[in-house]
Design a protein around this motif. Structure first.
Motif, PDB file in Angstrom:
ATOM      1  N   PHE A  46      63.795  -5.845  -0.520  1.00  0.00           N
ATOM      2  CA  PHE A  46      63.294  -5.153  -0.195  1.00  0.00           C
ATOM      3  C   PHE A  46      62.905  -3.445  -0.665  1.00  0.00           C
ATOM      4  N   TRP A  47      63.064  -2.744  -1.796  1.00  0.00           N
ATOM      5  CA  TRP A  47      63.113  -2.307  -2.603  1.00  0.00           C
ATOM      6  C   TRP A  47      62.009  -2.194  -3.385  1.00  0.00           C
ATOM      7  N   MET A  48      60.655  -3.460  -3.457  1.00  0.00           N
ATOM      8  CA  MET A  48      58.781  -3.800  -3.163  1.00  0.00           C
ATOM      9  C   MET A  48      58.825  -2.830  -2.773  1.00  0.00           C
ATOM     10  N   ILE A  49      58.854  -2.861  -1.191  1.00  0.00           N
ATOM     11  CA  ILE A  49      57.841  -2.574  -0.158  1.00  0.00           C
ATOM     12  C   ILE A  49      58.195  -0.699  -0.420  1.00  0.00           C
ATOM     13  N   PRO A  50      58.594  -0.088  -0.103  1.00  0.00           N
ATOM     14  CA  PRO A  50      58.509   1.797  -0.817  1.00  0.00           C
ATOM     15  C   PRO A  50      57.399   1.546  -2.194  1.00  0.00           C
ATOM     16  N   VAL A  51      58.407   1.013  -3.090  1.00  0.00           N
ATOM     17  CA  VAL A  51      57.373   1.141  -4.533  1.00  0.00           C
ATOM     18  C   VAL A  51      55.692   0.922  -3.948  1.00  0.00           C
ATOM     19  N   GLY A  52      55.371  -0.237  -3.391  1.00  0.00           N
ATOM     20  CA  GLY A  52      54.111  -0.990  -3.580  1.00  0.00           C
ATOM     21  C   GLY A  52      53.571  -0.017  -2.483  1.00  0.00           C
ATOM     22  N   ILE A  53      54.188   0.696  -1.307  1.00  0.00           N
ATOM     23  CA  ILE A  53      53.003   1.717  -0.464  1.00  0.00           C
ATOM     24  C   ILE A  53      52.966   2.685  -1.396  1.00  0.00           C
ATOM     25  N   ALA A  54      54.279   3.924  -2.668  1.00  0.00           N
ATOM     26  CA  ALA A  54      54.240   4.253  -3.802  1.00  0.00           C
ATOM     27  C   ALA A  54      52.571   4.295  -4.628  1.00  0.00           C
ATOM     28  N   VAL A  55      52.517   2.740  -4.891  1.00  0.00           N
ATOM     29  CA  VAL A  55      51.670   2.484  -6.105  1.00  0.00           C
ATOM     30  C   VAL A  55      50.258   1.966  -5.250  1.00  0.00           C
ATOM     31  N   ALA A  56      49.682   2.429  -4.224  1.00  0.00           N
ATOM     32  CA  ALA A  56      49.060   2.411  -3.404  1.00  0.00           C
ATOM     33  C   ALA A  56      48.262   2.979  -2.546  1.00  0.00           C
ATOM     34  N   ALA A  57      49.247   4.004  -2.910  1.00  0.00           N
ATOM     35  CA  ALA A  57      48.637   5.636  -2.065  1.00  0.00           C
ATOM     36  C   ALA A  57      47.927   5.870  -3.833  1.00  0.00           C
ATOM     37  N   LEU A  58      48.161   5.591  -4.458  1.00  0.00           N
ATOM     38  CA  LEU A  58      47.315   6.210  -5.882  1.00  0.00           C
ATOM     39  C   LEU A  58      46.032   5.990  -5.906  1.00  0.00           C
ATOM     40  N   ASP A  59      45.032   4.871  -4.985  1.00  0.00           N
ATOM     41  CA  ASP A  59      44.146   4.745  -5.007  1.00  0.00           C
ATOM     42  C   ASP A  59      43.256   4.568  -2.886  1.00  0.00           C
ATOM     43  N   VAL A  60      44.495   4.897  -2.411  1.00  0.00           N
ATOM     44  CA  VAL A  60      43.899   5.659  -1.012  1.00  0.00           C
ATOM     45  C   VAL A  60      44.164   6.110  -0.894  1.00  0.00           C
ATOM     46  N   VAL A  61      43.312   7.416  -0.351  1.00  0.00           N
ATOM     47  CA  VAL A  61      43.452   9.287   0.020  1.00  0.00           C
ATOM     48  C   VAL A  61      43.677   9.653   1.580  1.00  0.00           C
ATOM     49  N   PRO A  62      43.405   8.580   2.100  1.00  0.00           N
ATOM     50  CA  PRO A  62      44.277   9.842   3.239  1.00  0.00           C
ATOM     51  C   PRO A  62      45.976   8.764   3.356  1.00  0.00           C
ATOM     52  N   LEU A  63      46.399   8.207   2.441  1.00  0.00           N
ATOM     53  CA  LEU A  63      47.744   7.613   2.765  1.00  0.00           C
ATOM     54  C   LEU A  63      48.261   8.564   1.570  1.00  0.00           C
ATOM     55  N   TRP A  64      47.450   8.355   0.309  1.00  0.00           N
ATOM     56  CA  TRP A  64      48.444   9.879  -0.151  1.00  0.00           C
ATOM     57  C   TRP A  64      48.109  11.583   0.244  1.00  0.00           C
ATOM     58  N   ARG A  65      47.972  11.552   1.235  1.00  0.00           N
ATOM     59  CA  ARG A  65      47.476  13.006   1.695  1.00  0.00           C
ATOM     60  C   ARG A  65      48.973  12.968   2.560  1.00  0.00           C
ATOM     61  N   TRP A  66      48.454  11.711   3.617  1.00  0.00           N
ATOM     62  CA  TRP A  66      49.494  11.621   3.960  1.00  0.00           C
ATOM     63  C   TRP A  66      51.951  11.703   3.550  1.00  0.00           C
ATOM     64  N   VAL A  67      51.444  10.959   2.069  1.00  0.00           N
ATOM     65  CA  VAL A  67      52.674  11.025   2.059  1.00  0.00           C
ATOM     66  C   VAL A  67      52.959  11.980   1.097  1.00  0.00           C
ATOM     67  N   LYS A  68      52.134  12.756   1.382  1.00  0.00           N
ATOM     68  CA  LYS A  68      52.250  14.752   0.403  1.00  0.00           C
ATOM     69  C   LYS A  68      52.094  15.621   1.375  1.00  0.00           C
ATOM     70  N   GLY A  69      51.646  15.009   2.348  1.00  0.00           N
ATOM     71  CA  GLY A  69      52.333  15.980   3.614  1.00  0.00           C
ATOM     72  C   GLY A  69      53.634  15.205   4.102  1.00  0.00           C
ATOM     73  N   ARG A  70      54.252  14.414   4.195  1.00  0.00           N
ATOM     74  CA  ARG A  70      55.946  14.461   4.784  1.00  0.00           C
ATOM     75  C   ARG A  70      56.188  15.058   3.280  1.00  0.00           C
ATOM     76  N   ARG A  71      56.420  14.485   1.760  1.00  0.00           N
ATOM     77  CA  ARG A  71      56.915  15.318   1.519  1.00  0.00           C
ATOM     78  C   ARG A  71      57.155  16.986   1.360  1.00  0.00           C
ATOM     79  N   GLN A  72      56.229  17.830   1.387  1.00  0.00           N
ATOM     80  CA  GLN A  72      55.670  18.813   1.856  1.00  0.00           C
ATOM     81  C   GLN A  72      56.673  19.732   2.632  1.00  0.00           C
ATOM     82  N   LYS A  73      56.957  18.836   3.912  1.00  0.00           N
ATOM     83  CA  LYS A  73      57.421  19.266   5.095  1.00  0.00           C
ATOM     84  C   LYS A  73      59.072  19.700   4.977  1.00  0.00           C
ATOM     85  N   LYS A  74      59.367  18.062   3.955  1.00  0.00           N
ATOM     86  CA  LYS A  74      61.051  18.561   3.964  1.00  0.00           C
ATOM     87  C   LYS A  74      61.204  18.936   3.229  1.00  0.00           C
TER      88      LYS A  74
END
Length: 74
Positions: A46-74
């Motif tokens: 199951f560890w492959m799911i967050p790693v896959g999301i992180a790798v896919a987020a490198l190419d998908v700009v809206p997903l990348w912004r969402w991931v970075k936005g969540r990281r900044q809120k914490k």
């Protein structure tokens, strides 16, 4: 714990961004997510799911912004 999961994923993103071509990153992320869904099987996990999301987020700009936005809120 010296190396948290978040730090490991961040290092993986840097490594993948530098060494894997753009179109292949998205495909690799989708494959990792797909294999993570069947994480109950012995070799994959199951560890492959967050790693896959992180790798896919490198190419998908809206997903990348969402991931970075969540990281900044914490």
């Amino acid at each position: 714990m010296k190396h948290s999961l978040r730090n490991r994923i961040k290092r993986l993103q840097v490594h993948v961004r530098q060494r894997v071509p753009t179109g292949v990153r998205l495909l690799l992320g989708i494959v990792l997510i797909g294999l993570g869904i069947v994480g109950f099987l012995p070799i994959v996990g199951f560890w492959m799911i967050p790693v896959g999301i992180a790798v896919a987020a490198l190419d998908v700009v809206p997903l990348w912004r969402w991931v970075k936005g969540r990281r900044q809120k914490k």
